[in-house]
Design an enzyme around this catalytic site. Structure first.
Site, mmCIF file in Angstrom:
data_model
loop_
_atom_site.group_PDB
_atom_site.id
_atom_site.type_symbol
_atom_site.label_atom_id
_atom_site.label_comp_id
_atom_site.label_asym_id
_atom_site.label_seq_id
_atom_site.Cartn_x
_atom_site.Cartn_y
_atom_site.Cartn_z
ATOM 1 N N ASP A 1 25.542 38.713 93.721
ATOM 2 C CA ASP A 1 26.036 38.384 92.393
ATOM 3 C C ASP A 1 26.996 37.206 92.499
ATOM 4 O O ASP A 1 27.387 36.809 93.600
ATOM 5 C CB ASP A 1 26.664 39.592 91.689
ATOM 6 C CG ASP A 1 27.879 40.153 92.406
ATOM 7 O OD1 ASP A 1 28.136 39.769 93.561
ATOM 8 O OD2 ASP A 1 28.580 40.983 91.807
ATOM 9 N N PHE B 1 25.978 30.914 96.246
ATOM 10 C CA PHE B 1 26.795 30.454 97.366
ATOM 11 C C PHE B 1 27.549 29.159 97.073
ATOM 12 O O PHE B 1 28.443 28.776 97.829
ATOM 13 C CB PHE B 1 25.963 30.285 98.656
ATOM 14 C CG PHE B 1 25.459 31.574 99.215
ATOM 15 C CD1 PHE B 1 26.309 32.433 99.918
ATOM 16 C CD2 PHE B 1 24.142 31.960 99.035
ATOM 17 C CE1 PHE B 1 25.848 33.631 100.423
ATOM 18 C CE2 PHE B 1 23.662 33.159 99.536
ATOM 19 C CZ PHE B 1 24.514 34.000 100.231
ATOM 20 N N TYR C 1 30.193 34.602 92.514
ATOM 21 C CA TYR C 1 31.602 34.714 92.900
ATOM 22 C C TYR C 1 32.404 35.209 91.697
ATOM 23 O O TYR C 1 32.168 34.779 90.558
ATOM 24 C CB TYR C 1 32.143 33.361 93.342
ATOM 25 C CG TYR C 1 31.500 32.789 94.584
ATOM 26 C CD1 TYR C 1 31.456 33.493 95.782
ATOM 27 C CD2 TYR C 1 30.965 31.503 94.568
ATOM 28 C CE1 TYR C 1 30.889 32.945 96.924
ATOM 29 C CE2 TYR C 1 30.400 30.934 95.706
ATOM 30 C CZ TYR C 1 30.366 31.661 96.883
ATOM 31 O OH TYR C 1 29.801 31.110 98.004
ATOM 32 N N HIS D 1 23.592 39.242 105.915
ATOM 33 C CA HIS D 1 24.345 38.445 104.937
ATOM 34 C C HIS D 1 25.454 37.673 105.664
ATOM 35 O O HIS D 1 26.037 38.179 106.627
ATOM 36 C CB HIS D 1 24.951 39.358 103.867
ATOM 37 C CG HIS D 1 25.432 38.624 102.665
ATOM 38 N ND1 HIS D 1 26.685 38.031 102.611
ATOM 39 C CD2 HIS D 1 24.840 38.359 101.480
ATOM 40 C CE1 HIS D 1 26.828 37.452 101.430
ATOM 41 N NE2 HIS D 1 25.727 37.627 100.723
#
Length: 231
Positions: free
Chosen positions: A65, A78, A67, A188
């Site tokens: 999801d 990202f 930031y 991740h």
């Protein structure tokens, strides 16, 4: 909720955009915005689709999801706009880029729009989040929407590389026909799992898959300095 999509995406997703469940999702997001800060800003929720139309998609990079800190999310997974410090997960991505991509120089920003313009769909599984509440808009309908997005890429494009980082993204891999596309899985890049992510070489492996199918590789290098840009 304003849904601004380029024609290729709007045509592929038309049935979902007109469905009652999607309208209910829009009402939920609108109510959340009325109650407090929601990220990214409304104009940026669908920025990944504007930056990378469906007919340009060559790589899908799937995040979780957005930031949830003020000023960070702008619709590309990202990525943060110039002037915003790269968050820890992105700093770890840069570490892997430096090890995996010859000539990569760590930039002084976290703006990944240069990738989007080359056909990298920078997609989060959930497209909105409340301030300082990670995962607050999970299980409200966004996952169904992004399942449809991935299914559209799977069906309408050929030889796409899917970069799936973390268990949540890996589960989405069930939507991909691996006989027609390439799936590259890794841990991740968050600080909690970075040791498992390090050394996974997703960028060079993605380019090798593209080249093997007669497609140009992605230039994963980023300008050291970035202007504000449109994305």
């Amino acid at each position: 909720m304003q849904v601004a999509l380029p024609p290729s995406w709007r045509e592929a997703l038309a049935a979902e955009l007109d469905a009652e469940w999607f309208r209910a999702l829009g009402r939920f997001v609108d109510a959340a915005r009325a109650a407090g800060p929601v990220f990214p800003p409304e104009r940026d929720v669908f920025a990944a689709f504007t930056a990378t139309p469906l007919d340009a998609v060559r790589v899908v990079l799937l995040g979780q999801d957005p930031y949830h800190g003020a000023g960070q999310a702008h619709g590309l997974c990202f990525s943060v706009r110039p002037g915003i410090a790269p968050p820890p997960s992105l700093r770890n991505v840069y570490e892997e880029l430096a090890a995996d991509v010859p000539g990569f120089v760590r930039p002084r920003h976290g703006h990944l729009a240069a990738w989007a313009r080359q056909g990298v769909l920078l997609l989060n599984a959930v497209l909105t989040v409340e301030a300082d509440r990670a995962g607050s808009h999970a299980r409200r309908g966004w996952e169904r929407f992004t399942d449809t997005v991935l299914a559209a890429v799977n069906a309408r494009r050929d030889h796409v590389v899917f970069l799936l980082w973390g268990n949540h993204a890996r589960r989405k891999g069930a939507l991909v026909d691996r006989a027609r596309h390439t799936v590259i899985e890794a841990a991740h890049p968050s600080p909690l799992s970075y040791r498992a992510f390090a050394g996974s070489r997703p960028f060079s492996r993605a380019n090798a898959a593209l080249v093997a199918h007669g497609r140009a590789p992605i230039d994963w290098r980023l300008p050291v300095d970035a202007g504000a840009g449109a994305c």
